[in-house]
Design a protein around this motif. Sequence first.
Motif, mmCIF file in Angstrom:
data_model
loop_
_atom_site.group_PDB
_atom_site.id
_atom_site.type_symbol
_atom_site.label_atom_id
_atom_site.label_comp_id
_atom_site.label_asym_id
_atom_site.label_seq_id
_atom_site.Cartn_x
_atom_site.Cartn_y
_atom_site.Cartn_z
ATOM 1 N N HIS A 1 0.851 -1.191 0.000
ATOM 2 C CA HIS A 1 0.000 0.000 0.000
ATOM 3 C C HIS A 1 0.889 1.244 0.000
ATOM 4 O O HIS A 1 1.762 1.407 0.864
ATOM 5 C CB HIS A 1 -0.913 0.008 1.230
ATOM 6 C CG HIS A 1 -1.971 1.059 1.151
ATOM 7 N ND1 HIS A 1 -1.725 2.384 1.410
ATOM 8 C CD2 HIS A 1 -3.285 0.981 0.833
ATOM 9 C CE1 HIS A 1 -2.830 3.083 1.270
ATOM 10 N NE2 HIS A 1 -3.793 2.260 0.919
ATOM 11 N N PRO A 2 0.708 2.141 -0.948
ATOM 12 C CA PRO A 2 1.594 3.310 -1.091
ATOM 13 C C PRO A 2 1.653 4.210 0.145
ATOM 14 O O PRO A 2 2.647 4.912 0.349
ATOM 15 C CB PRO A 2 0.994 4.065 -2.288
ATOM 16 C CG PRO A 2 0.233 3.027 -3.044
ATOM 17 C CD PRO A 2 -0.308 2.090 -2.019
ATOM 18 N N ASN B 141 8.925 1.056 -5.941
ATOM 19 C CA ASN B 141 7.822 0.861 -6.891
ATOM 20 C C ASN B 141 6.600 0.232 -6.220
ATOM 21 O O ASN B 141 5.906 -0.612 -6.813
ATOM 22 C CB ASN B 141 8.276 -0.033 -8.064
ATOM 23 C CG ASN B 141 9.428 0.568 -8.834
ATOM 24 O OD1 ASN B 141 9.507 1.780 -9.004
ATOM 25 N ND2 ASN B 141 10.345 -0.281 -9.288
ATOM 26 N N ALA B 142 6.339 0.636 -4.998
ATOM 27 C CA ALA B 142 5.224 0.052 -4.245
ATOM 28 C C ALA B 142 3.893 0.288 -4.949
ATOM 29 O O ALA B 142 3.048 -0.609 -5.002
ATOM 30 C CB ALA B 142 5.188 0.642 -2.831
ATOM 31 N N PHE C 43 1.397 -2.519 -6.112
ATOM 32 C CA PHE C 43 0.076 -2.514 -5.511
ATOM 33 C C PHE C 43 -1.005 -2.659 -6.582
ATOM 34 O O PHE C 43 -1.963 -3.432 -6.441
ATOM 35 C CB PHE C 43 -0.112 -1.224 -4.715
ATOM 36 C CG PHE C 43 -1.370 -1.185 -3.896
ATOM 37 C CD1 PHE C 43 -1.542 -2.031 -2.806
ATOM 38 C CD2 PHE C 43 -2.388 -0.289 -4.198
ATOM 39 C CE1 PHE C 43 -2.685 -1.985 -2.045
ATOM 40 C CE2 PHE C 43 -3.546 -0.243 -3.444
ATOM 41 C CZ PHE C 43 -3.694 -1.099 -2.353
ATOM 42 N N LYS C 44 -0.836 -1.929 -7.685
ATOM 43 C CA LYS C 44 -1.800 -2.024 -8.785
ATOM 44 C C LYS C 44 -1.743 -3.397 -9.448
ATOM 45 O O LYS C 44 -2.766 -3.952 -9.856
ATOM 46 C CB LYS C 44 -1.517 -0.926 -9.815
ATOM 47 C CG LYS C 44 -1.810 0.477 -9.308
ATOM 48 C CD LYS C 44 -1.472 1.517 -10.358
ATOM 49 C CE LYS C 44 -1.777 2.925 -9.841
ATOM 50 N NZ LYS C 44 -1.451 3.965 -10.844
ATOM 51 N N GLU C 45 -0.546 -3.936 -9.563
ATOM 52 C CA GLU C 45 -0.373 -5.249 -10.175
ATOM 53 C C GLU C 45 -1.089 -6.314 -9.349
ATOM 54 O O GLU C 45 -1.762 -7.190 -9.895
ATOM 55 C CB GLU C 45 1.119 -5.563 -10.272
ATOM 56 C CG GLU C 45 1.435 -6.852 -11.001
ATOM 57 C CD GLU C 45 2.924 -7.084 -11.079
ATOM 58 O OE1 GLU C 45 3.433 -7.287 -12.206
ATOM 59 O OE2 GLU C 45 3.591 -7.085 -10.020
ATOM 60 N N VAL C 46 -0.967 -6.230 -8.038
ATOM 61 C CA VAL C 46 -1.639 -7.169 -7.140
ATOM 62 C C VAL C 46 -3.152 -7.029 -7.261
ATOM 63 O O VAL C 46 -3.889 -8.010 -7.320
ATOM 64 C CB VAL C 46 -1.186 -6.931 -5.684
ATOM 65 C CG1 VAL C 46 -2.090 -7.681 -4.707
ATOM 66 C CG2 VAL C 46 0.259 -7.354 -5.506
#
Length: 373
Positions: free
Chosen positions: A33-34, A41-42, A46-49
Amino acid sequence: MNKKDYYEVLGVDKNASDDEIKSAFKKLAKKYHPDVSKEENAAEKFKEVGEAYSVLSDPEKRRQYDQFGHSAFANNGGAGGGFSGFEGFDFNNMSDIFEDLFEGMGFSTGRGRSRNTNVPRKGADLLHHMTIDFDEAVYGTKKDIKIDVDEECSECHGKGGFDSKSCTECHGSGTITKEQRTMFGSFLTKTTCPYCKGSGTVYERTCSECRGRGKVATRKTITVTIPAGIDDGNRLRIAGKGAAGTNGGSNGDLYIEFSVREHEYYQRVEDDIYIELPLTITEAALGSKKEIPTLYGNVDLTIPAGTQNSEKMRLRGKGVENINTGRKGDMYVITKIIIPEKLTREQKRLFEELDETELDNSKYFKTYKNCIK
């Protein structure tokens, strides 16, 4: 740009259950989570997950993905594929996941019941360290100790003030609700009201005796009955002698942790007692009777002829009484043969005469002689 396999992104097997996929997503979403992650590149991870979960959590999309891979959504766009971040997410169906996620990061989403600070709560337990003598631990005793403990204020009866009224800030609820905006959308969060500290009640006048705490610090003297058999590191619980409860709750408990001083002669191992018995050479060789000081009085012990150094002799039931069963341990007498450091002329002559006899006929000497041949 080639996309990573969604199962690989979540770190699950292709046969993973829905619960396993959900659990993996929650763990990774919290990690990347950012707002809290320090990973490089969190936000992208995060979006990839999220993209992987939006497909694998939907039975129909998962079926299509298992059959065609990423190409199943190549021309769908929007909710079906061509993901950009969380475009594929149905937030309404995933509210429970995000609530768990936010609560795990320290947010309150208002899903559960707010904490009611008016219910009776037990007071805090206290721990006191006590050092006692060896004999006090073995036979038991009584000791007075002084402890500092919070007791209910006698002036306000634990309320902290007088002339109560409903808190105007939280309207008596004890919590304040605020809107929390996140990248997922808006959530309502509840926090404890800082004005009434969650009680929903405030007072016109603060109690001057306890200054609003409802409790006063008091030094008390307590008589502790130490049972026979207490051991080093043991704890004794004294019910109701801890800190005062809140809103009529019961007092906490007092725990006494013991340290036992070592004895000059005895060594204790659980319920057994060990003592060293010094013997002269002649007492060990010829045998003798020795008086042994036990915990329960002196007893006579027969030392057989030919006793060796460090032999262990057992006296049943002469150990410490077990604190739980009442059964006594044993006492072990360890022989210690003392070699004289100085000899008189007569003693030296006698030893020289003795040396001329065959004293090296024991199995120990025979074993050694065979070793050096």
